[in-house]
Write a protein that holds these residues in place. Structure first.
Motif, PDB file in Angstrom:
ATOM      1  N   ARG A 136      -5.093   1.304  -4.667  1.00 28.58           N
ATOM      2  CA  ARG A 136      -3.647   1.509  -4.411  1.00 28.58           C
ATOM      3  C   ARG A 136      -2.791   0.732  -5.404  1.00 28.58           C
ATOM      4  O   ARG A 136      -1.619   0.461  -5.152  1.00 28.58           O
ATOM      5  N   LYS A 137      -3.393   0.293  -6.490  1.00 28.39           N
ATOM      6  CA  LYS A 137      -2.673  -0.501  -7.517  1.00 28.39           C
ATOM      7  C   LYS A 137      -2.137  -1.829  -6.963  1.00 28.39           C
ATOM      8  O   LYS A 137      -1.092  -2.330  -7.389  1.00 28.39           O
ATOM      9  N   VAL A 138      -2.857  -2.358  -5.978  1.00 29.63           N
ATOM     10  CA  VAL A 138      -2.523  -3.693  -5.465  1.00 29.63           C
ATOM     11  C   VAL A 138      -3.630  -4.632  -5.932  1.00 29.63           C
ATOM     12  O   VAL A 138      -4.810  -4.398  -5.619  1.00 29.63           O
ATOM     13  N   THR A 139      -3.279  -5.659  -6.698  1.00 29.76           N
ATOM     14  CA  THR A 139      -4.283  -6.626  -7.125  1.00 29.76           C
ATOM     15  C   THR A 139      -4.182  -7.885  -6.261  1.00 29.76           C
ATOM     16  O   THR A 139      -3.138  -8.165  -5.673  1.00 29.76           O
ATOM     17  N   ALA A 140      -5.293  -8.622  -6.190  1.00 30.78           N
ATOM     18  CA  ALA A 140      -5.302  -9.897  -5.455  1.00 30.78           C
ATOM     19  C   ALA A 140      -6.093 -10.894  -6.281  1.00 30.78           C
ATOM     20  O   ALA A 140      -7.236 -10.623  -6.674  1.00 30.78           O
ATOM     21  N   ASN A 141      -5.469 -12.008  -6.588  1.00 29.60           N
ATOM     22  CA  ASN A 141      -6.120 -13.057  -7.374  1.00 29.60           C
ATOM     23  C   ASN A 141      -5.793 -14.420  -6.790  1.00 29.60           C
ATOM     24  O   ASN A 141      -4.830 -14.570  -6.027  1.00 29.60           O
ATOM     25  N   ALA A 142      -6.603 -15.395  -7.157  1.00 30.72           N
ATOM     26  CA  ALA A 142      -6.355 -16.767  -6.707  1.00 30.72           C
ATOM     27  C   ALA A 142      -6.129 -17.659  -7.918  1.00 30.72           C
ATOM     28  O   ALA A 142      -6.620 -17.382  -9.018  1.00 30.72           O
ATOM     29  N   VAL A 143      -5.370 -18.737  -7.690  1.00 33.39           N
ATOM     30  CA  VAL A 143      -5.206 -19.785  -8.701  1.00 33.39           C
ATOM     31  C   VAL A 143      -5.746 -21.063  -8.069  1.00 33.39           C
ATOM     32  O   VAL A 143      -5.388 -21.395  -6.932  1.00 33.39           O
ATOM     33  N   MET A 156       0.834  -1.210   0.000  1.00 37.88           N
ATOM     34  CA  MET A 156       0.000   0.000   0.000  1.00 37.88           C
ATOM     35  C   MET A 156       0.863   1.252   0.000  1.00 37.88           C
ATOM     36  O   MET A 156       0.582   2.202  -0.719  1.00 37.88           O
ATOM     37  N   SER A 157       1.937   1.227   0.790  1.00 35.90           N
ATOM     38  CA  SER A 157       2.746   2.455   0.815  1.00 35.90           C
ATOM     39  C   SER A 157       3.559   2.600  -0.477  1.00 35.90           C
ATOM     40  O   SER A 157       3.856   3.712  -0.886  1.00 35.90           O
ATOM     41  N   GLN A 158       3.885   1.496  -1.136  1.00 38.93           N
ATOM     42  CA  GLN A 158       4.556   1.566  -2.455  1.00 38.93           C
ATOM     43  C   GLN A 158       3.590   1.942  -3.566  1.00 38.93           C
ATOM     44  O   GLN A 158       3.986   2.245  -4.665  1.00 38.93           O
ATOM     45  N   ARG A 159       2.304   1.749  -3.282  1.00 36.65           N
ATOM     46  CA  ARG A 159       1.246   1.865  -4.299  1.00 36.65           C
ATOM     47  C   ARG A 159       1.500   0.906  -5.471  1.00 36.65           C
ATOM     48  O   ARG A 159       1.310   1.224  -6.633  1.00 36.65           O
ATOM     49  N   TYR A 160       1.894  -0.308  -5.120  1.00 35.34           N
ATOM     50  CA  TYR A 160       2.016  -1.376  -6.123  1.00 35.34           C
ATOM     51  C   TYR A 160       2.107  -2.712  -5.403  1.00 35.34           C
ATOM     52  O   TYR A 160       2.841  -2.832  -4.415  1.00 35.34           O
ATOM     53  N   GLY A 161       1.395  -3.685  -5.903  1.00 36.08           N
ATOM     54  CA  GLY A 161       1.561  -5.026  -5.344  1.00 36.08           C
ATOM     55  C   GLY A 161       0.700  -6.057  -6.042  1.00 36.08           C
ATOM     56  O   GLY A 161      -0.318  -5.734  -6.674  1.00 36.08           O
ATOM     57  N   ARG A 162       1.144  -7.298  -5.954  1.00 29.10           N
ATOM     58  CA  ARG A 162       0.403  -8.436  -6.501  1.00 29.10           C
ATOM     59  C   ARG A 162       0.314  -9.510  -5.419  1.00 29.10           C
ATOM     60  O   ARG A 162       1.351 -10.020  -4.982  1.00 29.10           O
ATOM     61  N   VAL A 163      -0.909  -9.823  -5.017  1.00 32.08           N
ATOM     62  CA  VAL A 163      -1.122 -10.924  -4.074  1.00 32.08           C
ATOM     63  C   VAL A 163      -1.725 -12.078  -4.870  1.00 32.08           C
ATOM     64  O   VAL A 163      -2.729 -11.899  -5.570  1.00 32.08           O
ATOM     65  N   ILE A 164      -1.086 -13.247  -4.775  1.00 30.19           N
ATOM     66  CA  ILE A 164      -1.551 -14.412  -5.541  1.00 30.19           C
ATOM     67  C   ILE A 164      -1.701 -15.583  -4.562  1.00 30.19           C
ATOM     68  O   ILE A 164      -0.724 -15.995  -3.926  1.00 30.19           O
ATOM     69  N   ASN A 165      -2.927 -16.049  -4.405  1.00 30.87           N
ATOM     70  CA  ASN A 165      -3.227 -17.066  -3.395  1.00 30.87           C
ATOM     71  C   ASN A 165      -3.568 -18.403  -4.039  1.00 30.87           C
ATOM     72  O   ASN A 165      -4.374 -18.461  -4.971  1.00 30.87           O
ATOM     73  N   LEU A 166      -2.979 -19.481  -3.520  1.00 23.09           N
ATOM     74  CA  LEU A 166      -3.261 -20.814  -4.052  1.00 23.09           C
ATOM     75  C   LEU A 166      -4.522 -21.375  -3.394  1.00 23.09           C
ATOM     76  O   LEU A 166      -4.527 -21.691  -2.205  1.00 23.09           O
ATOM     77  N   SER A 167      -5.567 -21.466  -4.203  1.00 23.21           N
ATOM     78  CA  SER A 167      -6.805 -22.106  -3.771  1.00 23.21           C
ATOM     79  C   SER A 167      -6.752 -23.543  -4.290  1.00 23.21           C
ATOM     80  O   SER A 167      -5.681 -24.152  -4.374  1.00 23.21           O
ATOM     81  N   SER A 168      -7.896 -24.095  -4.675  1.00 27.20           N
ATOM     82  CA  SER A 168      -7.950 -25.464  -5.215  1.00 27.20           C
ATOM     83  C   SER A 168      -9.330 -25.678  -5.834  1.00 27.20           C
ATOM     84  O   SER A 168     -10.316 -25.051  -5.394  1.00 27.20           O
TER      85      SER A 168
END
Ligand code: NAP
Length: 258
Positions: free
Chosen positions: A185-192, A139-151
């Motif tokens: 904040r240009k942070v995305t969050a997705n799951a695989v 958030m403070s960088q105003r950039y990020g990618r969160v990628i979570n392993l689902s199933s």
């Protein structure tokens, strides 16, 4: 310039820092190697120090950068320290891959409180703790990618996996909520959501069950760690900037129905 990884997907992640949990083997190891091959510096997190060192050596010998960080994802204090120290060491944290996970399969009437609690703590609580700690930096960088392993178990359910499926479905809801909170904040969050992938996790299932599974998979093969790492590299790439809150099901068509 975009670099091609051995998982068949190109991305330029130079000057980016990634943290991958469960990087000591299986899918997490392949993800760590693929992100490093794209130019990211990769913090490899798991409990087994020896195996983590092997991964770091394999990444270094390919001319890329990685460090081993021993951490039990059930330990809240350790998680917060590792995340902050990685961000301090490399001055930023761009990509978080929440991959560490376990199964403790049994039918519901036989499932103990411990089997429920262990799986929820390792698979779901850890995702909350890592994401909360990492997104402070993002958030403070105003950039990020969160990628979570689902199933796929979290998408369609699976007999004998009510604890595991609950955590993997929980990850999907968690990911959507984080996506909504952080998109500005240009942070995305997705799951695989992987299908049936050949790793230690599925090794014990035996050849008969694997052959049966192959018949039900339209692509007629089990998945590989590379199939999953390819989706993760894409989600980490600049091309996925407008994609958030989604779950990519990577299962060879297994859950499409008969
Ligand atoms: P795996 O081969 O069993 O590897 C699991 C990884 O998680 C290891 O690196 C292990 O490292 C780490 N881990 C487990 N408990 C941990 C803890 N308490 N603290 C730190 N690290 C821990 O599993 P995989 O098949 O690669 O699966 C990776 C992810 O994909 C999991 O989230 C799994 O649920 C998901 N997935 C897998 C499949 C499949 O068919 N294989 C299908 C759908 C989803 P240490 O033992 O060194 O700590």
């Amino acid at each position: 310039m975009a670099k091609t990884t051995d998982v068949g997907v190109s991305a330029d992640l130079s000057n980016q820092v990634a943290l991958v949990t469960g990087a000591s083997r299986g899918i997490g190891r392949t993800i760590a190697e693929a992100l490093a091959a794209c130019g990211a510096k990769v913090a490899c997190v798991a409990r087994n120090e020896e195996r983590l060192q092997e991964v770091v050596e394999s990444i270094s010998s390919a001319g890329n950068v990685a460090q081993a960080w021993t951490c039990d994802v059930n330990d809240k204090d350790s998680i917060e320290k590792v995340v902050d120290r990685v961000a301090e060491t490399w001055d930023r944290l761009d990509i978080l891959v929440n991959n560490a996970g376990i199964t403790q399969d049994t039918l519901l009437p036989r499932m103990s409180d411990e089997q429920w609690d262990d799986v929820v703590r390792t698979n779901l609580r850890s995702v909350f703790l890592f994401t909360r700690a990492a997104t402070r930096h993002m958030m403070s960088q105003r950039y990020g990618r969160v990628i979570n392993l689902s199933s796929v178990s979290g998408v369609v359910g699976n007999k004998g996996q009510s604890n595991y499926a609950a955590t993997k479905a929980g990850i999907i809801g968690f990911t959507k909520s984080v996506a909504l909170e952080l998109a500005g904040r240009k942070v995305t969050a997705n799951a695989v959501a992987p299908g049936f992938i050949e790793t230690d996790m599925t090794a014990a299932l035996g050849d008969a069950l694997k052959d049966e599974a192959k018949k039900r998979i339209p692509c007629k093969r089990l998945g590989s760690s590379e199939d999953i790492a390819a989706a993760v590299v894409f989600l980490a790439s600049s091309g996925a900037a407008y994609l958030t809150g989604q779950t990519l099901v990577v299962d060879g068509g297994m859950t499409l129905g008969p």
